[in-house]
Design a protein around this motif. Structure first.
Motif, PDB file in Angstrom:
ATOM      1  N   THR A 186      -4.839   7.789   8.825  1.00 21.17           N
ATOM      2  CA  THR A 186      -6.046   7.087   9.246  1.00 21.17           C
ATOM      3  C   THR A 186      -7.223   7.355   8.311  1.00 21.17           C
ATOM      4  N   SER A 187      -8.087   6.372   8.207  1.00 20.80           N
ATOM      5  CA  SER A 187      -9.312   6.480   7.425  1.00 20.80           C
ATOM      6  C   SER A 187     -10.339   5.557   8.053  1.00 20.80           C
ATOM      7  N   GLU A 188     -11.601   5.943   7.973  1.00 19.30           N
ATOM      8  CA  GLU A 188     -12.671   5.155   8.598  1.00 19.30           C
ATOM      9  C   GLU A 188     -12.718   3.734   8.060  1.00 19.30           C
ATOM     10  N   LYS A 189     -12.396   3.551   6.780  1.00 16.34           N
ATOM     11  CA  LYS A 189     -12.491   2.238   6.153  1.00 16.34           C
ATOM     12  C   LYS A 189     -11.179   1.450   6.193  1.00 16.34           C
ATOM     13  N   LEU A 190     -10.126   2.070   6.701  1.00 13.23           N
ATOM     14  CA  LEU A 190      -8.803   1.453   6.652  1.00 13.23           C
ATOM     15  C   LEU A 190      -8.459   0.707   7.936  1.00 13.23           C
ATOM     16  N   VAL A 191      -8.026  -0.540   7.769  1.00 16.46           N
ATOM     17  CA  VAL A 191      -7.479  -1.326   8.876  1.00 16.46           C
ATOM     18  C   VAL A 191      -5.988  -1.479   8.591  1.00 16.46           C
ATOM     19  N   ASN A 192      -5.166  -0.720   9.280  1.00 17.07           N
ATOM     20  CA  ASN A 192      -3.736  -0.666   9.011  1.00 17.07           C
ATOM     21  C   ASN A 192      -2.959  -1.414  10.095  1.00 17.07           C
ATOM     22  N   LEU A 193      -2.442  -2.585   9.729  1.00 12.01           N
ATOM     23  CA  LEU A 193      -1.629  -3.374  10.649  1.00 12.01           C
ATOM     24  C   LEU A 193      -0.166  -3.055  10.377  1.00 12.01           C
ATOM     25  N   VAL A 194       0.558  -2.649  11.407  1.00  9.81           N
ATOM     26  CA  VAL A 194       1.928  -2.178  11.249  1.00  9.81           C
ATOM     27  C   VAL A 194       2.915  -3.166  11.859  1.00  9.81           C
ATOM     28  N   GLY A 195       3.955  -3.493  11.087  1.00  9.61           N
ATOM     29  CA  GLY A 195       4.993  -4.394  11.579  1.00  9.61           C
ATOM     30  C   GLY A 195       6.105  -4.519  10.566  1.00  9.61           C
ATOM     31  N   ALA A 196       7.315  -4.793  11.036  1.00 10.92           N
ATOM     32  CA  ALA A 196       8.469  -4.905  10.142  1.00 10.92           C
ATOM     33  C   ALA A 196       8.416  -6.170   9.291  1.00 10.92           C
ATOM     34  N   ASP A 197       7.771  -7.210   9.813  1.00  9.31           N
ATOM     35  CA  ASP A 197       7.695  -8.488   9.115  1.00  9.31           C
ATOM     36  C   ASP A 197       6.242  -8.770   8.745  1.00  9.31           C
ATOM     37  N   ALA A 206       0.796  -1.233   0.000  1.00  9.59           N
ATOM     38  CA  ALA A 206       0.000   0.000   0.000  1.00  9.59           C
ATOM     39  C   ALA A 206       0.825   1.277   0.000  1.00  9.59           C
ATOM     40  N   THR A 207       2.132   1.183   0.273  1.00  8.29           N
ATOM     41  CA  THR A 207       2.964   2.397   0.295  1.00  8.29           C
ATOM     42  C   THR A 207       3.732   2.609  -1.001  1.00  8.29           C
ATOM     43  N   GLY A 208       3.655   1.657  -1.926  1.00  8.54           N
ATOM     44  CA  GLY A 208       4.335   1.802  -3.209  1.00  8.54           C
ATOM     45  C   GLY A 208       3.526   2.654  -4.170  1.00  8.54           C
ATOM     46  N   LEU A 209       4.072   2.887  -5.351  1.00  7.63           N
ATOM     47  CA  LEU A 209       3.428   3.765  -6.324  1.00  7.63           C
ATOM     48  C   LEU A 209       2.044   3.254  -6.721  1.00  7.63           C
ATOM     49  N   VAL A 210       1.958   2.015  -7.171  1.00  8.98           N
ATOM     50  CA  VAL A 210       0.667   1.449  -7.562  1.00  8.98           C
ATOM     51  C   VAL A 210      -0.199   1.198  -6.337  1.00  8.98           C
ATOM     52  N   GLY A 211       0.406   0.742  -5.264  1.00  5.27           N
ATOM     53  CA  GLY A 211      -0.340   0.464  -4.045  1.00  5.27           C
ATOM     54  C   GLY A 211      -1.028   1.696  -3.483  1.00  5.27           C
ATOM     55  N   ARG A 212      -0.340   2.839  -3.511  1.00 10.73           N
ATOM     56  CA  ARG A 212      -0.938   4.078  -3.001  1.00 10.73           C
ATOM     57  C   ARG A 212      -2.167   4.466  -3.811  1.00 10.73           C
ATOM     58  N   LYS A 213      -2.058   4.336  -5.126  1.00 12.31           N
ATOM     59  CA  LYS A 213      -3.189   4.666  -5.993  1.00 12.31           C
ATOM     60  C   LYS A 213      -4.339   3.684  -5.791  1.00 12.31           C
ATOM     61  N   THR A 214      -4.001   2.419  -5.601  1.00 10.08           N
ATOM     62  CA  THR A 214      -5.032   1.414  -5.348  1.00 10.08           C
ATOM     63  C   THR A 214      -5.746   1.696  -4.035  1.00 10.08           C
ATOM     64  N   LEU A 215      -4.979   2.090  -3.033  1.00 13.03           N
ATOM     65  CA  LEU A 215      -5.558   2.423  -1.731  1.00 13.03           C
ATOM     66  C   LEU A 215      -6.523   3.598  -1.858  1.00 13.03           C
TER      67      LEU A 215
END
Length: 210
Positions: free
Chosen positions: A39-50, A8-17
């Motif tokens: 943050t976004s109401e519809k976003l579930v963002n799980l954060v981790g290095a792995d 989700a943080t890459g070029l295509v991923g950001r646009k898809t998000l």
């Protein structure tokens, strides 16, 4: 529809998000990242290095479909092994986990020229991940094969930037299959593919994403 978005943080991923969060069809976007997303109401963002360590938590949200926009370069990754981890190991591991959890719809970005028989390590890896994902058994599988991707990146890719500048200049006289593909067009193709979820494997070539 609940969408699991990888990369989700890459070029295509950001646009898809962006497209997914604005879509009335998508109820939630589940996105694992190394650093927190806005943050976004519809976003579930799980954060981790792995990302692989997040698999149980990701699947607990019961996604209906997966879009894999993971991708890097050997230079950015630092080694062949690190590149292959991002472009082969992760898409395959997350794909298998999703399928085991009951997900039947998967879409992935590879590259024009992807071939498991290529002499190029980059294109061979892309071809190998295509082959491996096909073998998982998804009811609906979409493989997008863009040419050079046009858009604003968070990282600098010198050679790619120079090639993009040249292809943009030549765009009016180039055949469609040799033109660059806007990240927005690739993202739209990915999102449409998982929403429609046609049975079988569909290849979307670069000329379809201009």
């Amino acid at each position: 529809m609940k969408l699991l978005l990888l990369g989700a943080t890459g070029l295509v991923g950001r646009k898809t998000l962006e497209l997914a969060l604005s879509s009335d069809i998508i109820s939630n976007v589940i996105a694992p990242t190394r650093k927190p997303l806005p943050t976004s109401e519809k976003l579930v963002n799980l954060v981790g290095a792995d990302i692989q360590a997040l698999v149980p938590a990701l699947m607990s949200h019961k996604p209906d479909a997966v879009i894999c926009a993971l991708g890097t370069t050997r230079k950015a990754a630092g080694s062949k092994e690190a590149f292959r981890h991002v472009d082969y190991d992760l898409p395959l591991a997350l794909g298998r986990a999703a399928y085991a959890a009951g997900v039947q719809t998967y879409a992935i970005v590879t590259a024009k020229g992807a071939s498991s028989g290529s002499r190029s390590f980059y294109y061979r890896t892309k071809g190998e991940v295509e082959k491996a994902v096909r073998e998982i058994g998804f009811r609906s599988l979409t493989i997008c094969r863009p040419s050079l991707i046009d858009g604003s990146r968070n990282e600098v890719r010198g050679a790619e930037h120079a090639a993009l500048m040249l292809l943009r200049f030549l765009a009016p006289v180039l055949p469609e299959q040799f033109r660059v593909n806007p990240a927005e067009a690739i993202a739209a193709a990915l999102l449409d593919a998982v929403v429609v979820a046609n049975t079988g494997c569909r290849l979307i070539n670069s000329q379809e994403m201009n």
